[in-house]
Design a protein around this motif. Structure first.
Motif, PDB file in Angstrom:
ATOM      1  N   GLY A 186      90.997 130.937  17.243  1.00 13.07           N
ATOM      2  CA  GLY A 186      89.620 131.204  17.384  1.00 13.07           C
ATOM      3  C   GLY A 186      88.717 130.631  16.171  1.00 13.07           C
ATOM      4  O   GLY A 186      87.695 130.773  16.065  1.00 13.07           O
ATOM      5  N   GLN A 187      89.408 129.775  15.630  1.00 14.99           N
ATOM      6  CA  GLN A 187      88.642 129.032  14.370  1.00 14.99           C
ATOM      7  C   GLN A 187      88.778 127.554  14.837  1.00 14.99           C
ATOM      8  O   GLN A 187      89.664 126.813  15.114  1.00 14.99           O
ATOM      9  N   ARG A 188      87.661 126.740  14.211  1.00 14.14           N
ATOM     10  CA  ARG A 188      87.436 125.340  14.200  1.00 14.14           C
ATOM     11  C   ARG A 188      88.469 124.904  13.450  1.00 14.14           C
ATOM     12  O   ARG A 188      88.619 125.295  12.348  1.00 14.14           O
ATOM     13  N   SER A 189      89.090 123.719  13.889  1.00  4.28           N
ATOM     14  CA  SER A 189      90.341 123.277  13.058  1.00  4.28           C
ATOM     15  C   SER A 189      90.079 121.573  13.187  1.00  4.28           C
ATOM     16  O   SER A 189      89.620 121.147  14.390  1.00  4.28           O
TER      17      SER A 189
ATOM     18  N   GLU B 151      80.944 129.301   6.554  1.00  6.44           N
ATOM     19  CA  GLU B 151      80.541 127.856   5.838  1.00  6.44           C
ATOM     20  C   GLU B 151      80.504 126.971   6.937  1.00  6.44           C
ATOM     21  O   GLU B 151      79.505 125.977   6.954  1.00  6.44           O
ATOM     22  N   PHE B 152      81.417 126.689   7.906  1.00  9.48           N
ATOM     23  CA  PHE B 152      80.936 125.624   9.027  1.00  9.48           C
ATOM     24  C   PHE B 152      79.591 125.787   9.899  1.00  9.48           C
ATOM     25  O   PHE B 152      78.942 125.038  10.024  1.00  9.48           O
ATOM     26  N   ASN B 153      79.588 127.233  10.214  1.00  8.27           N
ATOM     27  CA  ASN B 153      78.239 127.453  10.996  1.00  8.27           C
ATOM     28  C   ASN B 153      77.089 127.091  10.151  1.00  8.27           C
ATOM     29  O   ASN B 153      76.161 126.738  10.658  1.00  8.27           O
ATOM     30  N   LEU B 154      77.084 127.429   8.638  1.00 14.41           N
ATOM     31  CA  LEU B 154      76.015 126.956   7.947  1.00 14.41           C
ATOM     32  C   LEU B 154      75.739 125.534   7.787  1.00 14.41           C
ATOM     33  O   LEU B 154      74.338 124.824   8.008  1.00 14.41           O
ATOM     34  N   ALA B 155      76.942 124.707   7.745  1.00 12.56           N
ATOM     35  CA  ALA B 155      76.857 123.419   7.762  1.00 12.56           C
ATOM     36  C   ALA B 155      76.256 122.857   9.216  1.00 12.56           C
ATOM     37  O   ALA B 155      75.474 121.951   9.141  1.00 12.56           O
ATOM     38  N   VAL B 156      76.300 123.424  10.109  1.00 12.22           N
ATOM     39  CA  VAL B 156      75.929 122.922  11.827  1.00 12.22           C
ATOM     40  C   VAL B 156      74.636 123.407  11.700  1.00 12.22           C
ATOM     41  O   VAL B 156      73.626 122.568  12.131  1.00 12.22           O
TER      42      VAL B 156
ATOM     43  N   PRO C  24      88.858 118.041  -1.103  1.00 16.54           N
ATOM     44  CA  PRO C  24      87.506 117.870  -0.216  1.00 16.54           C
ATOM     45  C   PRO C  24      87.317 119.011   0.642  1.00 16.54           C
ATOM     46  O   PRO C  24      86.333 119.700   0.910  1.00 16.54           O
ATOM     47  N   TRP C  25      88.436 119.252   1.449  1.00 14.87           N
ATOM     48  CA  TRP C  25      88.079 120.535   2.456  1.00 14.87           C
ATOM     49  C   TRP C  25      88.225 121.874   1.725  1.00 14.87           C
ATOM     50  O   TRP C  25      87.318 122.535   2.278  1.00 14.87           O
ATOM     51  N   PHE C  26      88.747 121.964   1.011  1.00 13.98           N
ATOM     52  CA  PHE C  26      88.655 123.392   0.269  1.00 13.98           C
ATOM     53  C   PHE C  26      87.264 123.396  -0.398  1.00 13.98           C
ATOM     54  O   PHE C  26      86.568 124.467  -0.452  1.00 13.98           O
ATOM     55  N   LEU C  27      86.667 122.075  -1.205  1.00 15.07           N
ATOM     56  CA  LEU C  27      85.541 122.466  -1.875  1.00 15.07           C
ATOM     57  C   LEU C  27      84.059 122.476  -1.029  1.00 15.07           C
ATOM     58  O   LEU C  27      83.145 122.898  -1.316  1.00 15.07           O
ATOM     59  N   ILE C  28      84.064 121.531   0.214  1.00 16.93           N
ATOM     60  CA  ILE C  28      83.070 121.485   0.811  1.00 16.93           C
ATOM     61  C   ILE C  28      82.955 122.483   2.006  1.00 16.93           C
ATOM     62  O   ILE C  28      81.790 123.153   2.314  1.00 16.93           O
ATOM     63  N   PHE C  29      83.963 122.936   2.549  1.00 16.28           N
ATOM     64  CA  PHE C  29      84.021 123.913   3.742  1.00 16.28           C
ATOM     65  C   PHE C  29      84.850 125.174   3.305  1.00 16.28           C
ATOM     66  O   PHE C  29      84.794 125.981   4.207  1.00 16.28           O
ATOM     67  N   ASN C  30      85.452 125.207   2.263  1.00 17.49           N
ATOM     68  CA  ASN C  30      86.111 126.420   2.011  1.00 17.49           C
ATOM     69  C   ASN C  30      87.282 126.612   3.045  1.00 17.49           C
ATOM     70  O   ASN C  30      87.705 127.978   3.052  1.00 17.49           O
ATOM     71  N   ALA C  31      87.823 125.334   3.355  1.00 17.46           N
ATOM     72  CA  ALA C  31      88.768 125.547   4.544  1.00 17.46           C
ATOM     73  C   ALA C  31      90.325 125.964   4.211  1.00 17.46           C
ATOM     74  O   ALA C  31      90.446 125.838   2.781  1.00 17.46           O
ATOM     75  N   THR C  32      90.900 126.267   5.010  1.00 13.43           N
ATOM     76  CA  THR C  32      92.646 126.296   4.905  1.00 13.43           C
ATOM     77  C   THR C  32      93.203 125.165   5.117  1.00 13.43           C
ATOM     78  O   THR C  32      93.073 124.667   6.074  1.00 13.43           O
TER      79      THR C  32
END
Length: 102
Positions: free
Chosen positions: A46-49, A13-18, A68-76
């Motif tokens: 090894g993860q962007r944080s 998800e983060f790579n796609l946004a980049v 916002p983090w869950f919905l926009i980036f699927n983040a933990t």
């Protein structure tokens, strides 16, 4: 109450946004809404944080910090209550030590 918000971004998800150029706009939108006291970007296992320090007056606002983090980036997202040195001084550790040592 101060909270440490620990956000870990999944690569896909983060790579796609980049790649599509939306990462800055998405990040700005979230940070403008949350208004953290401090933000640090790092790597964890090894993860962007991101690590955010947030002053939370009302625990019912916790979903507003995480969603916002869950919905926009699927983040933990992990939340921790944190204290300043002044907070720790006011905690009464000496009194608690005497109370619970016997």
């Amino acid at each position: 109450m101060r909270m440490l918000l620990n956000v870990k971004f999944p690569h896909a998800e983060f790579n796609l946004a980049v790649k599509d150029g939306s990462v800055g706009k998405k990040m700005d939108r979230i940070l403008d809404e949350l208004k953290p006291e401090a933000v640090y970007f790092t790597e964890q296992q090894g993860q962007r944080s991101a690590l955010l320090l947030i002053d939370l007056a009302d625990p019912s606002k916790i979903p507003a910090l995480a969603e916002p983090w869950f919905l926009i980036f699927n983040a933990t997202v992990e939340l921790r209550v944190v204290m300043t040195p002044e907070d720790l001084k006011q905690a009464g550790l000496e009194v608690l030590g005497r109370k619970w040592s016997s």
